[in-house]
Design an enzyme around this catalytic site. Structure first.
Site, PDB file in Angstrom:
ATOM      1  N   CYS A 158       2.559  -5.456  -4.420  1.00 12.41           N
ATOM      2  CA  CYS A 158       2.764  -6.488  -5.442  1.00 12.41           C
ATOM      3  C   CYS A 158       3.376  -5.865  -6.694  1.00 12.41           C
ATOM      4  CB  CYS A 158       1.478  -7.236  -5.736  1.00 12.41           C
ATOM      5  SG  CYS A 158       0.150  -6.168  -6.211  1.00 12.41           S
ATOM      6  N   GLU A 180       9.952 -13.463  -5.200  1.00 14.54           N
ATOM      7  CA  GLU A 180       9.436 -12.209  -4.666  1.00 14.54           C
ATOM      8  C   GLU A 180       9.978 -12.027  -3.237  1.00 14.54           C
ATOM      9  OE1 GLU A 180       5.182 -11.958  -3.862  1.00 14.54           O
ATOM     10  OE2 GLU A 180       5.154  -9.983  -4.809  1.00 14.54           O
TER      11      GLU A 180
HETATM   12  C1  UN1 Z   1      -1.031  -4.293  -4.495  1.00 16.74           C
HETATM   13  O1  UN1 Z   1       0.106  -4.132  -4.037  1.00 16.74           O
HETATM   14  O2  UN1 Z   1      -1.657  -5.375  -4.287  1.00 16.74           O
HETATM   15  O3  UN1 Z   1      -0.382  -0.011  -8.593  1.00 16.74           O
HETATM   16  C2  UN1 Z   1      -1.796  -3.263  -5.257  1.00 16.74           C
HETATM   17  C3  UN1 Z   1      -0.140   0.157  -7.391  1.00 16.74           C
HETATM   18  C4  UN1 Z   1      -1.310   0.354  -6.458  1.00 16.74           C
HETATM   19  C5  UN1 Z   1      -1.962  -0.941  -6.114  1.00 16.74           C
HETATM   20  C6  UN1 Z   1      -1.033  -2.028  -5.612  1.00 16.74           C
HETATM   21  N1  UN1 Z   1      -2.263   1.246  -7.100  1.00 16.74           N
HETATM   22  O4  UN1 Z   1       0.991   0.141  -6.943  1.00 16.74           O
END
Ligand code: UN1
Length: 532
Positions: A295, A404
């Protein structure tokens, strides 16, 4: 639980975990290795409404005892968990490579994030501070206490199968709640093992219950509908903005708090004065780590006009040399397969948007196959769903700059100066992570102030948030809830205000309070002889 031999290890056949018992209920679904579909990783039942209600009842039954267990003792369980996770780090990481197709390096990072979270909250059990507050009355004291909420419903995605569940499970149980968790159907084995490790750490049966199954039209949807029946005291979700809105609406009607960690379209800005080498590496990793299935992955790279052509040339060189392949067999690939077919199909769609709207495709040819080979591919590309690294040159406002994409794709956008860079960086509905590469503090701070994002990185990638910082977004990326660190405590507790009156009589706040009345004012103008 039983096992049967499969291509890259055993396949685990297990049930839901309810009240510490394995429950086999519902039709079976197969969990396959996304790097090689021939490898069966697990067979699990798909829970239905009745299964979920059993799990909720088990969580409800475990709540009185667990919530009254002293917080330092609950923290002690998490201290055990941290040690157990450390012991099993390599096993979990290797299982993660097999179950969701991450590289070993990234899988180790995923498990480490859970260890860090367990360490943080183990000691939080000895804080969990409330406040002592002065009273306006004599012989009376005021206090605040954090109280647990009750039964928490959780639904998580498969791209961070240990780290992201740990952000929810660990603080939830530390604060005395009990849980029903529906993990992603892409990672049931890791989820099953994770809860078994909580059990080994000493977590009593029924504190965390797991019901397996899919999302839409399956267990996840049934679970979300149970919010309407008032069966949850809290709901935590990581996934799409579409589903997040539904959960948020239902939670609002049920008057419970929702934690919603949703999509992102994270901008990465490179200004004319940036250290180009550093910016190129940061942009490349933000784009292609986890095959873009984070994300926090970069969505748009926004480059200042004077360095645009050079950045584009060098970024394309790096992107086209990215090593891709089966991460089980080739340890140094940058990314592996799509986690599932749904994500692959969604990624493919953006090629249509780009072609329809006249974006320029600089690199990328959709799925890697034998007929459509990618020169730096390792393994059999048709054993899973693997995507070409894809780079577009686009104009602001195009669909692909706002939606996205969740795959190994990036858009390059040319801008002139910091003001236009900030405008372009906000030109989408989301607001999770963001990054700027510059050595000009004025530009960096203007960006920090102007960007609509929960997380800002200066000369750092859009990904890789540390486990004890507040994680979450603004706008379509969430509802303002934060996970991790001390901030997540607000999500799993409610404040209780206590009045302790020991004067032995009825004292009325606001009415019997000894407010001091001001004396009659001195006429300072007259005293100083200043006249009217
Ligand atoms: C996610 O993709 O839901 O900050 C979390 C980051 C990771 C967590 C991603 N520590 O990219």
């Amino acid at each position: 639980m039983k096992t049967e031999p499969s291509k890259y290890g055993n396949a685990v056949v297990a049930g839901h975990l309810i009240g510490g018992e394995e429950v086999f209920e519902g039709p079976e679904f197969e969990d396959r290795n996304p790097s090689d579909f021939e490898d069966l990783v697990g067979i699990f039942p798909e829970g239905n409404e009745a299964t979920l209600k059993k799990a909720i009842a088990a969580a409800r039954a475990a709540f009185p005892e667990w919530s009254s267990t002293p917080a330092p003792i609950r923290g002690g369980v998490l201290f055990n968990l941290a040690k157990i996770l450390e012991r099993e780090k390599e096993t979990l990481a290797r299982l993660m490579v097999r179950e969701v197709g991450k590289t070993l390096k990234e899988a180790r990072g995923d498990v480490q994030e859970a260890i860090d979270t367990a360490v943080f909250f183990a000691s939080e059990g000895r804080r969990l501070y409330g406040q002592t507050v002065p009273s306006e009355m004599r012989d009376k004291d005021l206090f605040t206490f954090r109280r647990p909420l009750g039964v928490v419903g959780m639904i998580t995605a498969g791209n961070f199968p240990i780290a992201v569940p740990s952000w929810k499970l660990i603080p939830a149980v530390l604060t005395g709640n009990t849980v029903v968790w529906k993990p992603s159907d892409d990672s049931p084995v890791l989820s099953f093992v994770f809860v078994k490790l909580f059990e080994e750490a000493g977590l009593p049966p029924g504190v965390i219950n797991v019901v397996f199954g899919g999302g839409k039209g399956s267990t996840g949807e049934a679970m979300v509908n149970l919010i309407d029946e008032g069966l949850f005291d809290k709901f935590a979700f990581t996934g799409s903005t579409r589903v997040g809105r539904i959960i948020g609406e239902k939670a609002g009607r049920a008057l419970i708090k929702a934690t919603l960690e949703l999509g992102g379209k994270n901008p990465l800005v490179v200004m004319r004065d940036a250290d180009l080498e550093n910016a190129l590496h940061g942009a490349w990793w933000s784009t292609f780590a986890t095959g873009g299935q984070r994300c926090t992955s970069a969505g748009n790279i926004i480059v200042d006009a004077p360095i645009y052509e050079e950045f584009k040339r060098r970024f394309l060189e790096m992107a086209s040399e990215t090593k891709i392949g089966n991460p089980l067999l080739y340890e140094d690939v940058t990314y592996g397969p799509f986690i599932n077919e749904r994500l692959f199909r969604r990624w493919l769609e953006h090629y249509d948007w780009g072609e329809r709207e006249g974006a320029t495709l600089l690199l990328g040819k959709k799925r890697i196959t034998k007929e459509n080979p990618y020169p730096h591919f390792f393994g059999d590309p048709e054993a899973g769903l693997y995507g070409w690294p894809t780079v577009w040159e686009v104009r602001r406002g195009m669909t692909q700059t706002r939606e996205e994409i969740f795959g190994p794709t990036i858009n390059l956008i040319k801008v002139d100066g910091i003001e236009e860079a900030i405008e372009a960086a906000n030109d989408h509905p989301y607001g999770l992570s963001s990054a700027i590469y510059t050595n000009n503090r004025l530009w960096a701070y203007r960006f920090r102030r102007g960007i609509q994002a929960g997380m800002v990185n200066i000369n750092n990638t859009t990904v890789g948030a540390e486990a004890h910082m507040p994680f979450g977004g603004v706008r379509a990326s969430g509802n303002g809830a934060r996970e991790s660190g001390i901030w997540v405590l607000e999500e799993y507790t409610v404040w209780q205000a206590v009045n302790d009156e020991y004067s032995g009589k009825l004292q009325l706040a606001q009415m019997d309070t000894e407010y001091v009345a001001p004396k009659s004012p001195t006429d300072w103008r007259a005293t100083l002889g200043l006249g009217a």
